[in-house]
Design a protein around this motif. Structure first.
Motif, PDB file in Angstrom:
ATOM      1  N   GLU A   1      25.830 -34.503  66.594  1.00 18.74           N
ATOM      2  CA  GLU A   1      26.648 -33.717  67.520  1.00 18.74           C
ATOM      3  C   GLU A   1      27.156 -34.659  68.616  1.00 18.74           C
ATOM      4  O   GLU A   1      26.371 -35.387  69.224  1.00 18.74           O
ATOM      5  CB  GLU A   1      25.790 -32.577  68.103  1.00 18.74           C
ATOM      6  N   GLY A   2      28.471 -34.639  68.847  1.00 21.26           N
ATOM      7  CA  GLY A   2      29.068 -35.564  69.809  1.00 21.26           C
ATOM      8  C   GLY A   2      28.656 -35.312  71.245  1.00 21.26           C
ATOM      9  O   GLY A   2      28.645 -36.229  72.068  1.00 21.26           O
TER      10      GLY A   2
ATOM     11  N   ALA B   1      30.824 -38.860  65.905  1.00 21.10           N
ATOM     12  CA  ALA B   1      31.233 -39.561  64.684  1.00 21.10           C
ATOM     13  C   ALA B   1      32.682 -39.989  64.879  1.00 21.10           C
ATOM     14  O   ALA B   1      33.508 -39.203  65.359  1.00 21.10           O
ATOM     15  CB  ALA B   1      31.103 -38.630  63.494  1.00 21.10           C
TER      16      ALA B   1
ATOM     17  N   GLY C   1      34.346 -16.540  64.628  1.00 21.42           N
ATOM     18  CA  GLY C   1      33.511 -17.404  63.802  1.00 21.42           C
ATOM     19  C   GLY C   1      32.016 -17.269  64.041  1.00 21.42           C
ATOM     20  O   GLY C   1      31.236 -17.973  63.407  1.00 21.42           O
ATOM     21  N   VAL C   2      31.603 -16.384  64.945  1.00 27.06           N
ATOM     22  CA  VAL C   2      30.156 -16.299  65.235  1.00 27.06           C
ATOM     23  C   VAL C   2      29.395 -15.912  63.965  1.00 27.06           C
ATOM     24  O   VAL C   2      28.430 -16.570  63.580  1.00 27.06           O
ATOM     25  CB  VAL C   2      29.875 -15.312  66.392  1.00 27.06           C
TER      26      VAL C   2
ATOM     27  N   PHE D   1      27.814 -23.454  65.446  1.00 23.02           N
ATOM     28  CA  PHE D   1      27.232 -22.582  64.406  1.00 23.02           C
ATOM     29  C   PHE D   1      27.535 -23.094  62.997  1.00 23.02           C
ATOM     30  O   PHE D   1      26.683 -23.018  62.115  1.00 23.02           O
ATOM     31  CB  PHE D   1      27.757 -21.148  64.549  1.00 23.02           C
ATOM     32  N   SER D   2      28.752 -23.628  62.766  1.00 25.67           N
ATOM     33  CA  SER D   2      29.100 -24.084  61.407  1.00 25.67           C
ATOM     34  C   SER D   2      28.137 -25.158  60.944  1.00 25.67           C
ATOM     35  O   SER D   2      27.573 -25.082  59.848  1.00 25.67           O
ATOM     36  CB  SER D   2      30.511 -24.674  61.366  1.00 25.67           C
TER      37      SER D   2
ATOM     38  N   ASN E   1      31.265 -18.093  73.574  1.00 27.35           N
ATOM     39  CA  ASN E   1      32.017 -16.944  73.048  1.00 27.35           C
ATOM     40  C   ASN E   1      31.501 -15.623  73.603  1.00 27.35           C
ATOM     41  O   ASN E   1      30.586 -15.582  74.421  1.00 27.35           O
ATOM     42  CB  ASN E   1      31.977 -16.979  71.520  1.00 27.35           C
ATOM     43  N   GLY E   2      32.092 -14.537  73.089  1.00 29.99           N
ATOM     44  CA  GLY E   2      31.692 -13.210  73.541  1.00 29.99           C
ATOM     45  C   GLY E   2      30.390 -12.736  72.912  1.00 29.99           C
ATOM     46  O   GLY E   2      29.811 -11.744  73.357  1.00 29.99           O
TER      47      GLY E   2
ATOM     48  N   SER F   1      30.675 -22.377  70.275  1.00 32.25           N
ATOM     49  CA  SER F   1      29.475 -21.617  69.888  1.00 32.25           C
ATOM     50  C   SER F   1      28.631 -21.181  71.078  1.00 32.25           C
ATOM     51  O   SER F   1      27.879 -20.206  70.973  1.00 32.25           O
ATOM     52  CB  SER F   1      28.635 -22.431  68.896  1.00 32.25           C
TER      53      SER F   1
ATOM     54  N   PHE G   1      30.154 -11.523  69.870  1.00 24.11           N
ATOM     55  CA  PHE G   1      30.405 -10.475  68.877  1.00 24.11           C
ATOM     56  C   PHE G   1      30.148 -11.104  67.513  1.00 24.11           C
ATOM     57  O   PHE G   1      30.878 -12.008  67.100  1.00 24.11           O
ATOM     58  CB  PHE G   1      31.860  -9.999  68.931  1.00 24.11           C
TER      59      PHE G   1
ATOM     60  N   TRP H   1      27.419 -26.552  72.915  1.00 23.76           N
ATOM     61  CA  TRP H   1      28.139 -26.645  74.203  1.00 23.76           C
ATOM     62  C   TRP H   1      29.581 -26.142  74.090  1.00 23.76           C
ATOM     63  O   TRP H   1      30.195 -25.747  75.068  1.00 23.76           O
ATOM     64  CB  TRP H   1      28.178 -28.099  74.699  1.00 23.76           C
TER      65      TRP H   1
ATOM     66  N   SER I   1      35.414 -27.798  64.094  1.00 22.94           N
ATOM     67  CA  SER I   1      36.208 -26.771  64.779  1.00 22.94           C
ATOM     68  C   SER I   1      37.515 -27.297  65.373  1.00 22.94           C
ATOM     69  O   SER I   1      38.325 -27.894  64.673  1.00 22.94           O
ATOM     70  CB  SER I   1      35.316 -26.122  65.844  1.00 22.94           C
TER      71      SER I   1
ATOM     72  N   GLY J   1      38.816 -17.639  66.535  1.00 21.40           N
ATOM     73  CA  GLY J   1      38.281 -16.634  67.451  1.00 21.40           C
ATOM     74  C   GLY J   1      37.337 -15.638  66.829  1.00 21.40           C
ATOM     75  O   GLY J   1      36.851 -14.741  67.515  1.00 21.40           O
TER      76      GLY J   1
HETATM   77  C1  LIG Z   1      35.971 -18.035  74.791  1.00 18.31           C
HETATM   78  C2  LIG Z   1      35.671 -17.775  73.334  1.00 18.31           C
HETATM   79  C3  LIG Z   1      35.263 -16.509  72.932  1.00 18.31           C
HETATM   80  C4  LIG Z   1      34.960 -16.261  71.589  1.00 18.31           C
HETATM   81  N1  LIG Z   1      34.436 -15.043  71.240  1.00 18.31           N
HETATM   82  C5  LIG Z   1      34.026 -14.840  69.960  1.00 18.31           C
HETATM   83  C6  LIG Z   1      33.320 -13.672  69.597  1.00 18.31           C
HETATM   84  O1  LIG Z   1      32.970 -12.842  70.439  1.00 18.31           O
HETATM   85  N2  LIG Z   1      33.006 -13.496  68.284  1.00 18.31           N
HETATM   86  C7  LIG Z   1      33.310 -14.432  67.339  1.00 18.31           C
HETATM   87  O2  LIG Z   1      33.018 -14.221  66.156  1.00 18.31           O
HETATM   88  N3  LIG Z   1      33.902 -15.591  67.670  1.00 18.31           N
HETATM   89  C8  LIG Z   1      34.237 -15.837  68.960  1.00 18.31           C
HETATM   90  N4  LIG Z   1      34.780 -17.033  69.305  1.00 18.31           N
HETATM   91  C9  LIG Z   1      34.917 -18.068  68.267  1.00 18.31           C
HETATM   92  C10 LIG Z   1      33.566 -18.686  67.924  1.00 18.31           C
HETATM   93  O3  LIG Z   1      32.907 -19.080  69.098  1.00 18.31           O
HETATM   94  C11 LIG Z   1      33.800 -19.884  67.003  1.00 18.31           C
HETATM   95  O4  LIG Z   1      34.551 -19.478  65.875  1.00 18.31           O
HETATM   96  C12 LIG Z   1      32.509 -20.497  66.497  1.00 18.31           C
HETATM   97  O5  LIG Z   1      31.584 -20.709  67.534  1.00 18.31           O
HETATM   98  C13 LIG Z   1      32.872 -21.804  65.809  1.00 18.31           C
HETATM   99  O6  LIG Z   1      31.720 -22.548  65.570  1.00 18.31           O
HETATM  100  P1  LIG Z   1      31.893 -24.047  65.120  1.00 18.31           P
HETATM  101  O7  LIG Z   1      30.544 -24.577  64.888  1.00 18.31           O
HETATM  102  O8  LIG Z   1      32.858 -24.093  63.981  1.00 18.31           O
HETATM  103  O9  LIG Z   1      32.619 -24.754  66.349  1.00 18.31           O
HETATM  104  P2  LIG Z   1      32.062 -25.308  67.748  1.00 18.31           P
HETATM  105  O10 LIG Z   1      31.077 -24.408  68.363  1.00 18.31           O
HETATM  106  O11 LIG Z   1      33.273 -25.668  68.552  1.00 18.31           O
HETATM  107  O12 LIG Z   1      31.292 -26.614  67.347  1.00 18.31           O
HETATM  108  C14 LIG Z   1      31.928 -27.774  66.908  1.00 18.31           C
HETATM  109  C15 LIG Z   1      31.047 -28.930  67.346  1.00 18.31           C
HETATM  110  O13 LIG Z   1      31.454 -30.108  66.695  1.00 18.31           O
HETATM  111  C16 LIG Z   1      31.263 -31.166  67.584  1.00 18.31           C
HETATM  112  N5  LIG Z   1      32.125 -32.253  67.146  1.00 18.31           N
HETATM  113  C17 LIG Z   1      33.462 -32.218  66.974  1.00 18.31           C
HETATM  114  N6  LIG Z   1      33.911 -33.407  66.530  1.00 18.31           N
HETATM  115  C18 LIG Z   1      32.826 -34.197  66.410  1.00 18.31           C
HETATM  116  C19 LIG Z   1      32.635 -35.531  66.008  1.00 18.31           C
HETATM  117  N7  LIG Z   1      33.677 -36.294  65.621  1.00 18.31           N
HETATM  118  N8  LIG Z   1      31.382 -36.042  66.011  1.00 18.31           N
HETATM  119  C20 LIG Z   1      30.297 -35.287  66.376  1.00 18.31           C
HETATM  120  N9  LIG Z   1      30.435 -34.003  66.780  1.00 18.31           N
HETATM  121  C21 LIG Z   1      31.677 -33.473  66.793  1.00 18.31           C
HETATM  122  C22 LIG Z   1      31.659 -30.613  68.933  1.00 18.31           C
HETATM  123  O14 LIG Z   1      31.098 -31.373  69.996  1.00 18.31           O
HETATM  124  C23 LIG Z   1      31.122 -29.190  68.845  1.00 18.31           C
HETATM  125  O15 LIG Z   1      29.829 -29.070  69.396  1.00 18.31           O
HETATM  126  C24 LIG Z   1      35.107 -17.307  70.632  1.00 18.31           C
HETATM  127  C25 LIG Z   1      35.516 -18.578  71.037  1.00 18.31           C
HETATM  128  C26 LIG Z   1      35.790 -18.821  72.381  1.00 18.31           C
HETATM  129  C27 LIG Z   1      36.200 -20.214  72.788  1.00 18.31           C
END
Ligand SMILES: Cc1cc2nc3c(=O)[nH]c(=O)nc-3n(C[C@H](O)[C@H](O)[C@H](O)COP(=O)(O)OP(=O)(O)OC[C@H]3O[C@@H](n4cnc5c(N)ncnc54)[C@H](O)[C@@H]3O)c2cc1C
Length: 463
Positions: free
Chosen positions: A70-71, A215, A385-386, A48-49, A82-83, A79, A85, A76, A244, A383
Motif C-alpha cells: 500500500e503506497g 509500487a 464499491g464498498v 477494500f479491493s 465513504n458513506g 475505502s 453504504f 486512507w 482505484s 462511487g
Molecule cells: C466520499 C466518498 C463516498 C463514497 N460512498 C460510498 C458508499 O457509501 N458506498 C459505496 O459502495 N461506495 C462509496 N464510495 C466508493 C467506495 O469508497 C470505493 O468504491 C471503494 O472504497 C474502492 O475501494 P478500492 O480499494 O478500489 O479503492 P481505494 O480505497 O481508493 O484504495 C486504493 C488504494 O490503492 C493504493 N494505491 C494506488 N496506487 C498504488 C501504487 N502504485 N502502489 C501502492 N498502492 C497504491 C492507494 O494508496 C489506495 O489506498 C465512496 C467514495 C468516496 C470517495
C-alpha cells in the motif's frame, strides 16, 4: 451575520479529516517493504479491493505466499472516506445494471445478494467488528415527478413503497414525498473499522501487509512479474491491482477512469431530543432520487453523515490532497442538510472531507488482465464499491487462475466501458454532463440532447 455566512462558519469549524479514520484505536503504521521479496501473489493497494483480494486468496489456498503493498496507509483513500453504504448492487443500481446487461441482470442481482451475504459471513468468521448493520436503505422522492419512479420500482419487486405519511413516520423531513425501502439489498458499515479489520484478518492468515510502499512499475519476467516499489522489488507469480482512482500501473488502462471528487459532512452526535425530532429508529441509509443526489445515514454514535450532490473533476485527471477540502461544496451540503432537517437547526458539524472516486463511463467496475494474464485488475466502481469490491476481488482471482468460472464468463466481466477522451475533451465533457444533469433535476428529470447522445453512446448516467 447572514444565513449563508453562518452556515459557512459552521462547516468550516469542523475537523478537516475523515470521521471514520479519526479514532484513538487507529492501528499504528506498518513497516514499509525494503529489498527483494518473492511471493505467489502480490496485491497492490490497501483499500477494500486489495484487502479482499489478499484475504480471499489466503482463504482459498493457505499455502499461497501473499504480499500486499500500500503506497500510503491501509484504508486512507476512498475505502476510509465513504458513506459506508454496503450495497448488494454490483452495477451502481438496478437501472444502470438493467440497461447495460439486460440478459444477465438477474444473475448479477443474485451474485450481488450472495456477495453481501458473504461479506456478513466473513465479518463473523474473522471477528471483524465494523458496526455492520443490515438496515436496508430508502430512496426518497423530494420532487413530485420522482414518486412514480419509486412506485414502479416497488411493483417490479424486492422493495417496499412508502407514501408520504409512511415515509415521514420512518424519518421525518418536510421534503419527503415518498420512499422506496430496500430491506435486503443494503447494509451500513463503519468503513474505517472494516478496512483495518480486513488488514488484521489478512495478517492473521499470513499475508504480509506493507504500508508506505508505493509500487512504481510492473515488468514481466521469466516466470512472473516484478513489481518495483520505492525501496525494493516484489517478484510475484501473479499480481492483483486494486489501485482505484490512482494512476494505473498498466498505462493503457488510464483512459478508462477519471478521478471525481465527492464530499461529506458529519454532525456532532444528536441529542435525545434531536433524535426524537427526526425519528429514524430503523437507522436506514437514505439517498434522494435526483441525478445530483445526497446520501445520508446515522453513524454508530448517532451523528448524521451527509454527503454527495457535487461531483468535482479537475482538469488533467488531477489528484491532489488539496482537493479533499472544498468550502463551497461544504457550505452547499450544509444548506441542503438544514433544508431537509429544519428541526436540527443550530447543530454543528464535527468533520468534513472529500475523496476521489474512480469514475468510468459505464458507472460500474470493469475487469481484465495484462502482462500475459499474470496481472488482473478491477477498477471503475464509480462511487459504489464498498460491497462490490469483494466481488471485484473474486473476479481478479478467478481471472488469475486462468480457468473459466461463472464470474469470468459474465458479459459484465468480459466487456469494457468506453474510454474517456484526452484533455481538453475529457474536462469539457464532464462539465457539460454535470451541467446537463443539474438542469434535468430542475426540469422534471428531462434529459437534454447531450445526455441523450451519451445514453446512445453507452455513457449515460442513471442514478
Ligand atoms: C466520499 C466518498 C463516498 C463514497 N460512498 C460510498 C458508499 O457509501 N458506498 C459505496 O459502495 N461506495 C462509496 N464510495 C466508493 C467506495 O469508497 C470505493 O468504491 C471503494 O472504497 C474502492 O475501494 P478500492 O480499494 O478500489 O479503492 P481505494 O480505497 O481508493 O484504495 C486504493 C488504494 O490503492 C493504493 N494505491 C494506488 N496506487 C498504488 C501504487 N502504485 N502502489 C501502492 N498502492 C497504491 C492507494 O494508496 C489506495 O489506498 C465512496 C467514495 C468516496 C470517495
Amino acid at each position: 451575520m447572514g444565513r449563508e455566512e453562518e452556515v459557512t462558519r459552521l462547516v468550516l469549524a469542523a475537523e478537516p479529516r475523515p470521521f471514520w479514520l479519526d479514532r484513538p484505536d487507529a492501528p499504528p503504521a506498518r513497516r514499509a517493504l525494503r529489498g527483494e521479496v518473492a511471493c505467489d501473489l502480490a496485491v497492490i493497494g490497501g483499500g477494500f479491493s486489495g484487502l479482499w483480494a489478499a484475504l480471499l486468496a489466503k482463504e482459498s489456498d493457505p499455502e499461497r505466499a501473499v504480499v500486499l503493498v500500500e503506497g500510503n496507509r491501509v484504508g486512507w483513500a476512498a475505502s476510509g472516506r465513504n458513506g459506508g453504504f454496503c450495497e448488494a448492487s454490483l452495477t451502481h443500481g438496478a437501472a444502470n445494471g438493467q440497461a447495460r446487461f439486460p440478459a444477465e441482470f438477474g444473475t448479477l442481482q443474485r451474485l450481488g445478494l450472495e456477495n453481501l451475504g458473504a461479506i456478513e459471513a466473513a465479518l463473523d468468521a474473522h471477528g471483524i467488528a465494523c458496526d455492520f448493520e443490515r438496515t436496508g436503505s430508502i430512496g426518497v422522492a423530494t420532487e413530485e415527478y420522482q414518486v412514480d419512479g419509486l412506485r414502479e420500482a416497488a411493483e417490479s419487486g424486492g422493495a417496499t413503497f412508502l407514501g408520504p405519511e409512511a415515509m415521514r413516520a420512518e424519518v421525518n423531513s418536510p421534503t419527503y414525498l415518498a420512499g422506496l425501502w430496500d430491506k435486503a439489498g443494503s447494509a451500513l458499515v463503519h468503513p474505517g473499522r472494516l478496512a483495518w479489520g480486513l488488514a488484521a484478518a489478512c495478517e492473521r492468515l499470513g499475508v504480509r501487509v506493507a504500508e508506505r510502499t508505493p509500487a512504481t512499475d510492473l515488468a514481466t519476467d521469466a516466470d512472473g512479474v516484478s513489481v518495483r516499489v520505492r525501496d525494493g522489488v516484489v517478484r510475484a507469480r501473479r499480481v492483483a491491482l486494486g489501485t482505484s482512482a490512482f494512476p494505473c500501473l498498466v498505462r493503457r488502462l488510464r483512459p478508462y477512469t477519471v478521478p471525481v471528487w465527492d464530499y461529506v459532512l458529519v454532525t456532532e452526535p444528536l441529542s435525545t431530543v434531536q433524535r426524537a425530532a427526526i425519528g429514524w429508529r430503523n437507522r436506514q441509509g437514505i439517498g434522494d432520487s435526483g441525478n445530483q443526489f445526497h446520501y445520508y445515514r446515522l453513524t454508530p454514535d448517532n451523528r448524521i453523515l451527509w454527503g454527495g450532490y457535487d461531483a468535482i473533476y479537475h482538469y488533467g485527471r488531477g489528484l491532489r490532497a488539496a482537493y479533499d477540502q472544498r468550502p463551497a461544496t461544504f457550505a452547499r451540503l450544509a444548506a441542503h442538510f438544514f433544508a431537509t432537517f429544519p428541526q436540527l437547526e443550530g447543530i454543528s458539524f464535527s468533520h468534513r472531507w472529500g475523496g476521489a472516486i474512480d469514475t468510468c463511463s459505464r458507472f460500474c467496475a470493469f475487469f481484465g488482465t495484462a502482462h500475459r494474464g499474470r496481472v488482473a485488475y478491477a477498477l471503475g466502481y464509480t462511487g459504489l464499491g464498498v460491497g462490490a469490491s469483494r466481488f471485484g476481488a473474486r473476479v481478479m482471482l478467478d481471472l488469475l487462475s486462468g480457468e473459466p468460472t461463472e464470474l469470468t464468463r459474465l458479459a459484465m466481466v468480459r466487456s469494457k466501458p468506453v474510454p474517456f477522451p484526452p484533455e481538453p475533451l475529457a474536462y469539457l465533457g464532464v462539465q457539460a454532463t454535470r451541467w446537463s444533469l443539474a438542469r434535468a433535476d430542475r426540469n422534471r428529470g428531462r434529459r437534454n440532447l447531450w445526455l441523450r447522445a451519451l445514453d446512445a453512446a453507452g455513457m449515460g448516467f442513471v442514478s
